[in-house]
Design a protein around this motif. Structure first.
Motif, PDB file in Angstrom:
ATOM      1  N   LEU A  48      75.726  24.540  22.819  1.00 29.62           N
ATOM      2  CA  LEU A  48      75.967  23.260  22.144  1.00 29.62           C
ATOM      3  C   LEU A  48      77.296  22.632  22.544  1.00 29.62           C
ATOM      4  O   LEU A  48      77.365  21.437  22.836  1.00 29.62           O
ATOM      5  CB  LEU A  48      75.894  23.463  20.628  1.00 29.62           C
ATOM      6  CG  LEU A  48      75.967  22.217  19.774  1.00 29.62           C
ATOM      7  CD1 LEU A  48      74.810  21.274  20.103  1.00 29.62           C
ATOM      8  CD2 LEU A  48      75.926  22.582  18.297  1.00 29.62           C
ATOM      9  N   VAL A  49      78.364  23.407  22.558  1.00 35.06           N
ATOM     10  CA  VAL A  49      79.687  22.850  22.873  1.00 35.06           C
ATOM     11  C   VAL A  49      79.718  22.217  24.272  1.00 35.06           C
ATOM     12  O   VAL A  49      80.181  21.081  24.414  1.00 35.06           O
ATOM     13  CB  VAL A  49      80.806  23.899  22.675  1.00 35.06           C
ATOM     14  CG1 VAL A  49      82.128  23.407  23.244  1.00 35.06           C
ATOM     15  CG2 VAL A  49      80.957  24.225  21.193  1.00 35.06           C
ATOM     16  N   PRO A  50      79.218  22.884  25.321  1.00 34.44           N
ATOM     17  CA  PRO A  50      79.227  22.222  26.636  1.00 34.44           C
ATOM     18  C   PRO A  50      78.430  20.915  26.643  1.00 34.44           C
ATOM     19  O   PRO A  50      78.877  19.908  27.215  1.00 34.44           O
ATOM     20  CB  PRO A  50      78.575  23.253  27.563  1.00 34.44           C
ATOM     21  CG  PRO A  50      78.774  24.558  26.889  1.00 34.44           C
ATOM     22  CD  PRO A  50      78.736  24.266  25.420  1.00 34.44           C
ATOM     23  N   GLU A  51      77.286  20.934  25.996  1.00 34.96           N
ATOM     24  CA  GLU A  51      76.450  19.720  25.943  1.00 34.96           C
ATOM     25  C   GLU A  51      77.198  18.581  25.251  1.00 34.96           C
ATOM     26  O   GLU A  51      77.215  17.445  25.732  1.00 34.96           O
ATOM     27  CB  GLU A  51      75.154  20.043  25.195  1.00 34.96           C
ATOM     28  CG  GLU A  51      74.220  18.870  25.047  1.00 34.96           C
ATOM     29  CD  GLU A  51      72.986  19.231  24.227  1.00 34.96           C
ATOM     30  OE1 GLU A  51      72.589  18.398  23.390  1.00 34.96           O
ATOM     31  OE2 GLU A  51      72.431  20.331  24.423  1.00 34.96           O
ATOM     32  N   LEU A  52      77.834  18.869  24.134  1.00 34.31           N
ATOM     33  CA  LEU A  52      78.551  17.838  23.383  1.00 34.31           C
ATOM     34  C   LEU A  52      79.783  17.342  24.144  1.00 34.31           C
ATOM     35  O   LEU A  52      80.053  16.133  24.174  1.00 34.31           O
ATOM     36  CB  LEU A  52      78.966  18.373  22.014  1.00 34.31           C
ATOM     37  CG  LEU A  52      77.828  18.658  21.043  1.00 34.31           C
ATOM     38  CD1 LEU A  52      78.340  19.402  19.813  1.00 34.31           C
ATOM     39  CD2 LEU A  52      77.119  17.384  20.640  1.00 34.31           C
TER      40      LEU A  52
END
Length: 187
Positions: A48-52
């Motif tokens: 999630l963090v990389p995508e965001l």
């Protein structure tokens, strides 16, 4: 009427006990529960963090808190056995691109389990702020996200003194690159 009330209370008492007994077989012991929680956290940090960060065009995200005054976002990034920040805990996410991924660092006295690599040794660099500045200076991000927001309380966890000291210690050229992490925190 009195008999109905007594019957209802007895039924609730024994019914609740039976329900609780059945439920206790499904509740994991604390150590097993912590492992499940940490596995879910690691998955969120890995996916999630990389995508965001990429969606918002953020190269570096710095989440900082002091003990007893934690940023709400920081609390969601700590392992199950960590209840709060320790002294000053600074988590740094550096996006090296899709091929190399997001590097996760803890500019704190300790690494944060295996999820955030420890990146500050007080014996080598006594000044924690200076170490954070060195990390960011070496990475040279185009956009540095900090947790402040006019609209979302849970995205506004950076306290004034932490923001003041952070800005005072990073190189001048990086100061103009600071942006709100609002949409990262909301995401």
């Amino acid at each position: 009427m009195k008999n109905i009330i007594i019957s209802t209370l007895v039924l609730l008492m024994f019914g609740t006990t039976a329900y609780a007994d059945a439920l206790k077989e499904k509740i994991l012991p604390m150590r097993e529960r912590a492992k499940v929680m940490d596995d879910l956290l690691k998955h969120r940090l890995d996916t999630l963090v990389p995508e965001l960060m990429r969606r918002e065009g953020i190269d570096a995200w710095v989440v900082m808190s002091r003990e007893y005054n934690e940023d709400p976002v920081l609390k969601t990034m700590l392992p199950a056995t960590w209840l709060s920040a320790r002294r000053r805990t600074v988590l740094i996410f550096l996006d090296h691109g899709p091929e190399k991924g997001i590097e996760r660092l803890a500019a704190a006295r300790y690494g944060v389990t295996d999820m955030f690599k420890g990146s500050w040794n007080p014996e080598e660099q006594p000044d924690q702020w200076q170490r954070i500045a060195e990390i960011l200076d070496g990475f040279d991000p185009k956009r540095i996200a900090l947790n402040y927001s006019d609209d979302w309380g849970h995205a506004d966890g950076l306290v004034y003194s932490e923001q003041r000291d952070f800005v005072a210690n990073i190189p001048d050229r990086l100061r103009t690159r600071i942006v709100s992490a609002e949409m990262l925190a909301v995401g």
